[in-house]
Write an enzyme that holds these catalytic residues in place. Structure first.
Site, PDB file in Angstrom:
ATOM      1  N   TYR A   1       0.959  -1.171  -0.169  1.00 39.85           N
ATOM      2  CA  TYR A   1       0.373   0.235   0.347  1.00 39.85           C
ATOM      3  C   TYR A   1       0.949   1.554   0.056  1.00 39.85           C
ATOM      4  O   TYR A   1       0.826   2.200  -0.777  1.00 39.85           O
ATOM      5  CB  TYR A   1      -0.975   0.098   1.354  1.00 39.85           C
ATOM      6  CG  TYR A   1      -1.887   1.347   0.948  1.00 39.85           C
ATOM      7  CD1 TYR A   1      -2.955   1.200   0.824  1.00 39.85           C
ATOM      8  CD2 TYR A   1      -1.947   2.301   2.910  1.00 39.85           C
ATOM      9  CE1 TYR A   1      -3.663   2.161   0.578  1.00 39.85           C
ATOM     10  CE2 TYR A   1      -2.549   3.042   2.500  1.00 39.85           C
ATOM     11  CZ  TYR A   1      -3.575   2.996   1.618  1.00 39.85           C
ATOM     12  OH  TYR A   1      -4.708   4.403   1.992  1.00 39.85           O
TER      13      TYR A   1
ATOM     14  N   LYS B   1       1.402   4.468  -2.492  1.00 36.27           N
ATOM     15  CA  LYS B   1       0.511   5.362  -2.593  1.00 36.27           C
ATOM     16  C   LYS B   1       2.160   6.835  -2.382  1.00 36.27           C
ATOM     17  O   LYS B   1       2.004   7.645  -3.010  1.00 36.27           O
ATOM     18  CB  LYS B   1       0.400   5.466  -1.152  1.00 36.27           C
ATOM     19  CG  LYS B   1      -0.630   5.796  -0.892  1.00 36.27           C
ATOM     20  CD  LYS B   1      -2.027   5.987  -0.901  1.00 36.27           C
ATOM     21  CE  LYS B   1      -2.781   5.617  -1.308  1.00 36.27           C
ATOM     22  NZ  LYS B   1      -4.209   5.804  -2.459  1.00 36.27           N
TER      23      LYS B   1
HETATM   24  C1  AKB Z   1      -5.324   2.304   6.106  1.00 33.31           C
HETATM   25  O1  AKB Z   1      -5.800   1.706   7.112  1.00 33.31           O
HETATM   26  O2  AKB Z   1      -4.927   1.141   5.082  1.00 33.31           O
HETATM   27  C2  AKB Z   1      -5.879   3.348   5.385  1.00 33.31           C
HETATM   28  C3  AKB Z   1      -4.847   4.737   5.730  1.00 33.31           C
HETATM   29  C4  AKB Z   1      -4.433   5.361   6.607  1.00 33.31           C
HETATM   30  O3  AKB Z   1      -4.419   4.976   4.700  1.00 33.31           O
HETATM   31  N1  AKB Z   1      -7.108   3.917   6.656  1.00 33.31           N
END
Ligand code: AKB
Length: 317
Positions: free
Chosen positions: A143, A147
């Site tokens: 993730y 980003k």
């Molecule tokens: C997550 O926990 O993956 C999201 C974020 C903080 O981007 N809520």
């Protein structure tokens, strides 16, 4: 901003952002973009146009952009951090291949683009306290990788092609309308649902783990304000730290207990979420957002807790 496409309009942010923008510009087309299996319903469907808009399908996106003469795209399609660890290739495909499709369409059709970044764009080498706007970004989660790539790609399209890309780094978002799905910070939403229903909460994040959090009305205001900001004042674009509160599970539990005495919580720490949470900042410094576009949150932990409990009592009891 007049004709707006919200991609991911049925998700946690999209469901509320679409309605907010429709109220702001009733004369415009504010299109609720969705994917198969996540169609809009109720007020979201009835209050304006809706269209299938899958980020992985460039032709479909282009058709929607042309049909509604879209000038601003909110790109909210994403797999959140815990799910992205289970499906890293899919996360990259949605978050990066999908973003490329959007940026190319934006370049040809003169659209502004908002694609959120996150506290997830930071990693273990990042300063944890008062995390600066410009600092080390070496995340260890998929993730986080998407980003950071989102921030870079969005800035690239701005510098190279003049596409008006802007963004904020969202903290964990807490809301009472649509549940998040598969994030590390989800516990801070689920705890309120358990407390209001009179249930014990099983917390997946260990005590002492601090993360930035934000109430949804402030997050929506940030998403709108950054896109309406005077571009001549923006030194940064992708992406701004924004902050309003930081707490660990114990502080949140104590706050809820002030309003719901007897609320019980125990810990069953999820190792995947815990490892991610430990690599994220405790508290970001948002002074650049405050200086460049007058960012200022309205809710602190007490204000949010009162509002969440009130709203959830109406919704659940
Ligand atoms: C997550 O926990 O993956 C999201 C974020 C903080 O981007 N809520």
């Amino acid at each position: 901003m007049k004709n707006v496409l919200v991609i991911g309009s049925t998700g946690q942010i999209g469901s509320e952002l679409t309605m907010k923008i429709r109220r702001m510009i009733p004369e415009g087309n504010v299109v609720a973009g969705y994917i198969k299996g996540a169609e809009p319903k109720g007020e979201l469907l009835e209050s304006g146009p809706a269209a299938e808009a899958d980020v992985c399908n460039g032709e479909q996106l282009l058709e929607v952009v042309k049909k509604y003469d879209i000038d601003t795209i909110y790109n909210l399609a994403a797999l959140l951090s815990a799910v992205a660890e289970r499906k890293p290739q899919l996360a990259w495909h949605i978050q990066i291949d999908g973003l490329m499709n959007i940026l190319e369409i934006a370049r040809d059709n003169h659209c502004a683009v908002f694609t959120p970044s996150s506290i997830g764009s930071f990693g273990p080498e990042t300063p944890r306290k008062d995390t600066p706007q410009d600092t080390i970004q070496r995340p260890r989660s998929m993730y986080g990788c998407t980003k950071v790539a989102t921030e870079l790609l969005s800035d690239y399209y701005f510098h190279k092609y003049g596409v008006d890309t802007r963004s904020v780094r969202f903290p964990g978002l807490i809301s009472n309308v649509t549940l998040p799905g598969g994030g590390t910070t989800d516990y801070a939403v689920e705890i309120y649902y358990a407390a209001v229903k009179g249930e014990e909460f099983v917390c997946p994040i260990a005590p002492g783990t601090f993360m930035d959090m934000m109430y949804m009305p402030d997050a929506l205001k940030a998403a709108v304000d950054i896109m309406n900001a005077d571009p001549s004042r923006l030194i940064h674009r992708n992406s701004f730290n924004i902050a309003s509160m930081s707490f660990d599970p114990e502080i949140l539990k104590a706050k809820i207990t002030e309003h719901i005495p007897g609320f019980k919580m125990r810990y069953e720490v999820d190792p995947v979420r815990q490892a991610i949470a430990e690599s994220w900042p405790d508290k970001m410094d948002d002074s650049c957002a405050r200086a460049e576009w007058d960012w200022k949150p309205s809710y602190d932990l007490e204000g949010m807790t009162v509002d969440m409990i009130d709203a959830l009592r109406k919704k659940l009891l």
